[in-house]
Every structure is written in structure tokens, then in C-alpha cells.
Design a protein around this motif. Structure first.
Motif, PDB file in Angstrom:
ATOM      1  N   CYS A 222       0.835  -1.219   0.000  1.00 51.27           N
ATOM      2  CA  CYS A 222       0.000   0.000   0.000  1.00 51.27           C
ATOM      3  C   CYS A 222       0.860   1.255   0.000  1.00 51.27           C
ATOM      4  CB  CYS A 222      -0.921  -0.009   1.211  1.00 51.27           C
ATOM      5  SG  CYS A 222      -0.013   0.009   2.767  1.00 51.27           S
TER       6      CYS A 222
ATOM      7  N   CYS B 239      -3.003  -1.225   4.718  1.00 57.16           N
ATOM      8  CA  CYS B 239      -3.816  -2.222   3.998  1.00 57.16           C
ATOM      9  C   CYS B 239      -3.885  -3.478   4.878  1.00 57.16           C
ATOM     10  CB  CYS B 239      -3.198  -2.549   2.631  1.00 57.16           C
ATOM     11  SG  CYS B 239      -1.603  -3.385   2.727  1.00 57.16           S
TER      12      CYS B 239
ATOM     13  N   TYR C 267      -3.008  -2.331   8.447  1.00 55.97           N
ATOM     14  CA  TYR C 267      -3.330  -0.891   8.505  1.00 55.97           C
ATOM     15  C   TYR C 267      -2.350  -0.085   9.356  1.00 55.97           C
ATOM     16  CZ  TYR C 267      -7.263  -2.727   6.105  1.00 55.97           C
ATOM     17  OH  TYR C 267      -8.007  -3.392   5.177  1.00 55.97           O
TER      18      TYR C 267
END
Ligand code: DAH
Length: 340
Positions: free
Chosen positions: A263, A268, A273
Motif C-alpha cells: 500500500c 492495507c 493498517y
């Protein structure tokens, strides 16, 4: 008429049909409506009564003989055709043997070795069955130290001093015992732990260890070397960060993360994240370890690092289950192509 029947009988016996056309001409000549045998039946009308019985039988026999001959020639032609079709067309190109592909673990190991080879690291290897000294004690894991619990492994019952090595750090010890600095090595290899097999853990896996020992080696050298590695392996734009950690054989110790190459750091599901991926443990070699291996810690210093190859390959190829590496399913294995 008798002579004619005999002559035909002789002809029929001698006949050989080499192919279907010849078989068909046999049928036309002898068995068709306008064929020789039907002609005989036509002539039969003119035969005097007293000869009829005998001649009738002869013509009937001839007809049967012709039919049998036809049937047997037909059968043998069909059989020949069948066996012929079992032969392959020899003008077709030969079957290409499938060429195997390297295992993704081997590809990634070779690529990592290659990145370090370009800055002067050579490859060292050590035994997979290791003794307590090389796997634990020399690396500053005192007996009964809880850090050993995190690396439970398979022990040899008849000799409790031997176990399957839990990490490639044991190779550091062997290299330092047997070489004078400067030392610059990477040590790829198989390691073992007492883990239940799942998508994220396995009792057999692979690591690559790195060790650099010389005069005046500092944390700056560690950072620059690993930054170089991260950019070479994951791409120019890759960022790194260090988080403090603990390993018995390094002081200070750190975990190194790279920015998520999927990402680009935005977050992601691969990096959960966070934008970062943890890829290795590292640190400055603890002076006790240098001394344990016969290297004077007042003169020399060094850094070390260790990473799991399965994990790096999972990140590189987005593989989501560790078990795939060990199942040897060619549909999985043949997807990986590499120059190395
Ligand atoms: N041996 C450690 C492990 O298996 C990994 C490691 C951490 C290796 C730090 C090192 C290091 O060389 O400096 O968890």
C-alpha cells in the motif's frame, strides 16, 4: 456349369483384399445383385431337373464361401486399421518435458544472499543438529533463562546436549570461534521449533543470519547496511524504522520494519493498517558473545541481524498460508520464476 463353379471357387479362395477398395470390388464381383453368383442362380433356371439338386447345392456352397471370405477379409482389414491408429503421428513435434521451477524459499534466499554479496558478505553454514553451547549458551542465554522457553525445540533423548537448532544465530558463534575479524557473513539455513503447524507457524522454517564484526562498528553501520538491503530487496522508495526489542545476544536490540510495499505505507490488510511490515531482529553483538567466541570485545564490535525467509517470501509474493511452502503442490510451485 460345374467347371464355372469350380473356377469361381478357386478365384474366391485366392482373392486378397489389400484395402477397402479391393474388398468392395470383391463384393461387387461375387456378392452383388449383378455379381457372378447371382448370374449362376439365373442360369440355374435352365439346368435340367436331374442335375438341379447337385448344382443347387454347389452354388449355395459357393455363395456361403464367398460371404465367409468377404466377412473375414473385412474383419482383418478393420483390425489392421485399428492397430495402425495406435501408432502416433511421427511428424508431430516431440512432447516437451516440463522444466521445474525453483522453490520460492530458494528464490528469496538466493536474492537476499545476492544483495549482501554485492557489499562483500560471504556465505557461511552450520549444522542443523546443534549443541547447547552454539545454540544458546555462547549467545548469552543462561541455562534456565526464560528466553529459552520462546525457542523450545526438538531434543535428542540420548544426548540432552544436542537439539535441532532454533535459529541460525548459532552460525555466528561458529564463525567467530574460527575466524579473526573483519567478519562479514550471511548464514542461510533451516531451523526448527516446537510449534503446532498453522497458516502462520511451522516446526521447520528458514532464516538468514547476518554478522559484521570489525573495529569501530557502530549502530550507524547497522542502519546503513540494513537500509541498503531494504531498498535493494523491496525497492528504492522503501523506508525503514527500528523499534527497541530484546535478544540475549545483542545490546541494544531492535526489530526492523520496512514501509509496506503493497500500500506504499497508507495502510492495507497485509500491513494490518499500520503501513509497516516487521521483517527482522537485529542489534549490536553483545560484548559477552564476542568474548565467549574468543574475540576481544575491548578491541572489536559488531552488529547482527536475523530474518525469516518464509515471512519475507510471503510479503514478496503475497502468500497467505505458510503450509503452501511444504505441500509441494506443483500448481503452487510453478508460479515462481526467477533469474537466481
Ligand atoms: N535469532 C533470532 C530469532 O530467531 C533473530 C535475531 C535477532 C538474529 C537479532 C540476530 C539478531 O542476529 O541480532 O528470533
Amino acid at each position: 456349369m460345374k467347371d464355372k463353379i469350380n473356377a469361381l471357387s478357386e478365384e474366391i479362395e485366392q482373392f486378397k483384399a489389400e484395402n477397402k477398395d479391393e474388398l468392395e470390388s470383391f463384393r461387387l464381383k461375387y456378392l452383388s445383385k449383378k455379381g457372378e453368383i447371382n448370374n449362376l442362380f439365373a442360369e440355374f433356371k435352365n439346368v435340367p431337373k436331374e442335375e438341379r439338386k447337385e448344382l443347387g447345392k454347389l452354388i449355395n456352397d459357393l455363395k456361403n464361401k464367398a460371404q465367409e471370405k468377404f466377412d473375414s477379409m473385412k474383419a482383418s482389414l478393420e483390425e489392421a486399421e485399428e492397430t495402425q491408429s495406435e501408432y502416433h503421428d511421427l511428424t508431430l513435434p516431440v512432447n516437451q518435458e516440463e522444466i521445474g521451477a525453483r522453490h520460492p524459499i530458494s528464490i528469496v534466499r538466493n536474492e537476499i544472499n545476492d544483495v549482501f554479496a554485492r557489499i562483500g558478505f560471504t556465505i557461511s553454514e552450520g549444522p542443523e543438529i546443534e549443541n547447547d553451547w552454539h545454540n544458546f549458551t555462547a549467545l548469552n542465554f543462561p541455562e534456565e533463562h526464560p528466553a529459552r522457553d520462546m525457542q523450545d525445540t526438538f531434543f535428542v533423548e540420548q544426548n540432552p546436549d544436542l537439539a535441532l537448532r532454533t535459529h541460525t544465530s548459532s552460525v555466528q558463534v561458529r564463525v567467530m570461534e574460527n575466524n579473526k575479524p573483519p567478519i562479514r557473513i550471511v548464514a542461510p539455513g533451516r531451523v526448527f521449533r516446537n510449534e503446532a503447524i498453522s497458516a502462520r507457524a511451522h516446526c521447520i522454517f528458514h532464516q538468514i543470519e547476518g554478522l559484521y564484526v570489525d573495529k569501530n562498528v557502530s549502530f550507524v553501520d547497522l542502519k546503513q547496511t540494513l537500509y541498503y538491503f531494504a531498498r535493494e530487496f523491496f525497492g528504492e522508495q522503501t523506508k525503514i524504522r527500528f523499534r527497541p526489542s530484546y535478544f540475549p545476544f545483542t545490546e541494544p536490540s531492535a526489530e526492523m520494519d520496512v514501509s509496506c510495499n503493497i500500500c506504499g505505507g497508507k495502510g492495507c490488510n497485509v500491513c494490518k493498517y499500520t503501513g509497516w511490515l516487521e521483517i527482522m531482529g537485529c542489534g549490536m553483538v553483545d560484548p559477552n558473545v564476542l568474548d565467549n567466541c574468543g574475540i576481544d570485545s575491548s578491541e572489536y564490535s559488531g552488529f547482527a541481524f536475523g530474518m525469516g525467509i518464509e515471512r519475507i517470501a510471503m510479503l514478496k509474493y503475497q502468500i497467505n498460508d505458510l503450509r503452501l511452502y511444504f505441500e509441494n503442490d506443483v500448481r503452487f510451485l510453478k508460479q515462481f520464476k526467477s533469474a537466481l
